[in-house]
Design a protein around this motif. Structure first.
Motif, mmCIF file in Angstrom:
data_model
loop_
_atom_site.group_PDB
_atom_site.id
_atom_site.type_symbol
_atom_site.label_atom_id
_atom_site.label_comp_id
_atom_site.label_asym_id
_atom_site.label_seq_id
_atom_site.Cartn_x
_atom_site.Cartn_y
_atom_site.Cartn_z
ATOM 1 N N GLU A 55 -65.533 -65.232 -47.855
ATOM 2 C CA GLU A 55 -65.659 -66.440 -48.686
ATOM 3 C C GLU A 55 -64.297 -66.895 -49.213
ATOM 4 O OE1 GLU A 55 -70.209 -66.420 -50.359
ATOM 5 O OE2 GLU A 55 -68.751 -65.234 -51.480
ATOM 6 N N GLU A 56 -63.438 -65.936 -49.487
ATOM 7 C CA GLU A 56 -62.073 -66.251 -49.930
ATOM 8 C C GLU A 56 -61.327 -67.010 -48.824
ATOM 9 O OE1 GLU A 56 -58.599 -63.350 -51.191
ATOM 10 O OE2 GLU A 56 -60.461 -62.821 -52.236
ATOM 11 N N GLY A 57 -61.478 -66.530 -47.595
ATOM 12 C CA GLY A 57 -60.861 -67.204 -46.447
ATOM 13 C C GLY A 57 -61.435 -68.604 -46.252
ATOM 14 N N PHE A 58 -62.732 -68.719 -46.478
ATOM 15 C CA PHE A 58 -63.430 -70.003 -46.358
ATOM 16 C C PHE A 58 -62.869 -71.002 -47.371
ATOM 17 C CE2 PHE A 58 -67.440 -72.586 -47.020
ATOM 18 C CZ PHE A 58 -67.495 -73.123 -45.741
ATOM 19 N N GLN A 59 -62.646 -70.529 -48.597
ATOM 20 C CA GLN A 59 -62.083 -71.391 -49.652
ATOM 21 C C GLN A 59 -60.670 -71.841 -49.278
ATOM 22 O OE1 GLN A 59 -63.695 -72.831 -52.104
ATOM 23 N NE2 GLN A 59 -65.516 -71.726 -51.427
ATOM 24 N N TRP A 60 -59.897 -70.907 -48.726
ATOM 25 C CA TRP A 60 -58.525 -71.227 -48.304
ATOM 26 C C TRP A 60 -58.556 -72.368 -47.286
ATOM 27 C CZ3 TRP A 60 -55.659 -71.166 -43.735
ATOM 28 C CH2 TRP A 60 -54.260 -71.195 -43.861
ATOM 29 N N LEU A 61 -59.497 -72.303 -46.343
ATOM 30 C CA LEU A 61 -59.628 -73.346 -45.324
ATOM 31 C C LEU A 61 -60.138 -74.652 -45.927
ATOM 32 C CD1 LEU A 61 -61.100 -71.285 -42.341
ATOM 33 C CD2 LEU A 61 -58.864 -72.413 -42.384
ATOM 34 N N LYS A 62 -61.072 -74.554 -46.871
ATOM 35 C CA LYS A 62 -61.647 -75.757 -47.480
ATOM 36 C C LYS A 62 -60.590 -76.586 -48.207
ATOM 37 C CE LYS A 62 -65.818 -76.019 -49.427
ATOM 38 N NZ LYS A 62 -67.096 -75.676 -50.105
ATOM 39 N N GLU A 63 -59.573 -75.895 -48.739
ATOM 40 C CA GLU A 63 -58.493 -76.600 -49.438
ATOM 41 C C GLU A 63 -57.608 -77.379 -48.459
ATOM 42 O OE1 GLU A 63 -56.541 -73.524 -51.670
ATOM 43 O OE2 GLU A 63 -58.395 -73.106 -52.778
ATOM 44 N N ARG A 64 -57.681 -77.032 -47.170
ATOM 45 C CA ARG A 64 -56.779 -77.619 -46.174
ATOM 46 C C ARG A 64 -57.488 -78.433 -45.099
ATOM 47 N NH1 ARG A 64 -55.128 -73.114 -48.302
ATOM 48 N NH2 ARG A 64 -52.902 -72.771 -48.681
ATOM 49 N N CYS A 65 -58.790 -78.229 -44.952
ATOM 50 C CA CYS A 65 -59.498 -78.794 -43.792
ATOM 51 C C CYS A 65 -60.731 -79.601 -44.185
ATOM 52 C CB CYS A 65 -59.945 -77.665 -42.861
ATOM 53 S SG CYS A 65 -58.574 -76.636 -42.286
ATOM 54 N N ASP A 66 -61.100 -80.541 -43.301
ATOM 55 C CA ASP A 66 -62.326 -81.326 -43.502
ATOM 56 C C ASP A 66 -63.507 -80.685 -42.792
ATOM 57 O OD1 ASP A 66 -60.661 -83.208 -44.685
ATOM 58 O OD2 ASP A 66 -60.283 -84.202 -42.755
ATOM 59 N N THR A 67 -63.212 -79.954 -41.724
ATOM 60 C CA THR A 67 -64.257 -79.379 -40.874
ATOM 61 C C THR A 67 -63.947 -77.906 -40.650
ATOM 62 O OG1 THR A 67 -64.329 -81.502 -39.722
ATOM 63 C CG2 THR A 67 -65.425 -79.650 -38.645
ATOM 64 N N ILE A 68 -64.967 -77.037 -40.800
ATOM 65 C CA ILE A 68 -64.718 -75.602 -40.626
ATOM 66 C C ILE A 68 -65.727 -74.975 -39.665
ATOM 67 C CG2 ILE A 68 -64.564 -73.343 -41.784
ATOM 68 C CD1 ILE A 68 -63.718 -74.863 -44.335
ATOM 69 N N PHE A 69 -65.178 -74.232 -38.712
ATOM 70 C CA PHE A 69 -65.966 -73.412 -37.793
ATOM 71 C C PHE A 69 -65.771 -71.950 -38.205
ATOM 72 C CE2 PHE A 69 -65.280 -77.294 -35.487
ATOM 73 C CZ PHE A 69 -66.426 -77.455 -34.720
ATOM 74 N N VAL A 70 -66.778 -71.118 -37.927
ATOM 75 C CA VAL A 70 -66.672 -69.693 -38.252
ATOM 76 C C VAL A 70 -66.993 -68.874 -37.015
ATOM 77 C CG1 VAL A 70 -67.385 -67.855 -39.843
ATOM 78 C CG2 VAL A 70 -67.466 -70.243 -40.612
ATOM 79 N N THR A 71 -66.193 -67.854 -36.769
ATOM 80 C CA THR A 71 -66.446 -66.969 -35.634
ATOM 81 C C THR A 71 -66.241 -65.526 -36.047
ATOM 82 O OG1 THR A 71 -65.857 -66.439 -33.348
ATOM 83 C CG2 THR A 71 -64.073 -67.199 -34.745
ATOM 84 N N GLY A 72 -66.985 -64.613 -35.418
ATOM 85 C CA GLY A 72 -66.826 -63.218 -35.782
ATOM 86 C C GLY A 72 -67.337 -62.267 -34.720
ATOM 87 N N LEU A 73 -66.757 -61.090 -34.730
ATOM 88 C CA LEU A 73 -67.107 -60.007 -33.810
ATOM 89 C C LEU A 73 -67.930 -58.965 -34.548
ATOM 90 C CD1 LEU A 73 -66.588 -58.156 -31.210
ATOM 91 C CD2 LEU A 73 -64.533 -57.378 -32.407
ATOM 92 N N SER A 74 -69.053 -58.548 -33.964
ATOM 93 C CA SER A 74 -69.842 -57.445 -34.507
ATOM 94 C C SER A 74 -70.303 -57.749 -35.937
ATOM 95 C CB SER A 74 -69.012 -56.160 -34.424
ATOM 96 O OG SER A 74 -69.808 -55.036 -34.665
ATOM 97 N N MET A 75 -69.887 -56.957 -36.938
ATOM 98 C CA MET A 75 -70.249 -57.293 -38.317
ATOM 99 C C MET A 75 -69.590 -58.602 -38.737
ATOM 100 S SD MET A 75 -69.985 -55.183 -41.901
ATOM 101 C CE MET A 75 -68.264 -55.564 -42.260
ATOM 102 N N GLY A 76 -68.487 -58.951 -38.081
ATOM 103 C CA GLY A 76 -67.898 -60.268 -38.312
ATOM 104 C C GLY A 76 -68.869 -61.362 -37.909
ATOM 105 N N GLY A 77 -69.681 -61.061 -36.899
ATOM 106 C CA GLY A 77 -70.746 -61.985 -36.483
ATOM 107 C C GLY A 77 -71.857 -62.047 -37.510
ATOM 108 N N THR A 78 -72.158 -60.904 -38.113
ATOM 109 C CA THR A 78 -73.156 -60.848 -39.199
ATOM 110 C C THR A 78 -72.671 -61.720 -40.355
ATOM 111 O OG1 THR A 78 -73.285 -58.481 -38.606
ATOM 112 C CG2 THR A 78 -74.643 -59.228 -40.449
ATOM 113 N N LEU A 79 -71.384 -61.578 -40.681
ATOM 114 C CA LEU A 79 -70.788 -62.371 -41.761
ATOM 115 C C LEU A 79 -70.775 -63.859 -41.403
ATOM 116 C CD1 LEU A 79 -67.922 -59.861 -42.553
ATOM 117 C CD2 LEU A 79 -69.540 -60.711 -44.270
#
Length: 247
Positions: A78-102
């Motif tokens: 969520e911290e990373g998401f906030q960092w992106l929200k301050e800079r971007c209009d559109t956000i995609f999320v990708t993850g491996l294994s538990m990163g996929g769960t997240l």
């Protein structure tokens, strides 16, 4: 005490500032940002803004992981998401294994997520469940580095804390129960030969998310850590195609 562990070389978080499209990239359980860095670099090279957070308790020492909860791992993303929200209009999320769960968790909780890319995402690992009955055992053997490609090693812990398995199990359950809340476009990668997460997890995800736009891509040449394996380029190329199609 846990604060004294140094971040391992290669396990540092990464950030690349680019255009107004952001990509949040999450590594998996007991792993580190090293498993996702090649993807992050490839996306940044295309001009995207990329954030690869180091999940709390990861990339240091397994005793550090033992002290963390799944809520800590969510907070890292969520911290990373906030960092992106301050800079971007559109956000995609990708993850491996538990990163996929997240990644699924983020799509369930934040409807503004524009699209998700899952790589051997975990929502149910039956082999972990007997651990709940374990008494007096602190650490089990490692689960990292399940890679088909010769000479490639994942930067992951050499032991898995029992306490941490007791955190990931309820987290997967929570995410699995809310799969229908995912409505954004989804690209799902699954290794047919995975020694960590049963491949049927990906089919279950595909079947239960509400996304109108969703596709599943089977990988024949990679094991669990597909981001470092033979299908790495396919993951990168198909993800970039997917993003362009949706924007």
């Amino acid at each position: 005490m846990a604060e004294s562990y140094q971040v391992l070389e290669g396990a540092e978080p990464f950030f690349y500032e680019g255009n107004s499209v952001g990509i949040l990239v999450s590594h998996g359980f007991t792993g580190s940002t090293q498993s996702m860095r090649p993807l992050g670099e490839a996306y940044a090279a295309q001009g995207y803004t990329v954030c690869g957070p180091r999940l709390k308790g990861h990339g240091t020492h397994y005793e550090d992981l033992e002290q963390t909860t799944y809520q800590d791992w969510v907070a890292s993303v969520e911290e990373g998401f906030q960092w992106l929200k301050e800079r971007c209009d559109t956000i995609f999320v990708t993850g491996l294994s538990m990163g996929g769960t997240l990644t699924l968790y983020m799509a369930e909780k934040y409807p503004e997520v524009r699209g998700i890319v899952l790589i051997n995402a975990a929502i149910d690992i039956p082999a972990m469940k007997p651990v709940l009955q374990l008494e007096g055992t602190r650490f089990l053997d490692a689960i990292g580095s399940d890679i088909k490609k010769l000479g490639v090693t994942e930067l992951a812990y050499e032991k898995t804390p029992v306490q941490s398995i007791k955190e990931i199990l309820p987290f997967m359950k929570v995410v699995k129960e809310d799969l229908s809340k995912v409505s954004c476009p989804a690209l799902i990668f699954v290794s047919d030969d995975d020694h960590v997460v049963p491949p049927d997890n990906s089919q279950t995800i595909f079947d239960h998310i509400s996304s109108e736009t969703k596709e599943i891509h089977h990988m024949k040449e990679s094991y669990h850590v597909a981001t470092l394996d033979n299908d790495q380029k396919i993951i990168i190329d198909k993800t970039l195609e997917f993003i362009k199609k949706i924007l």
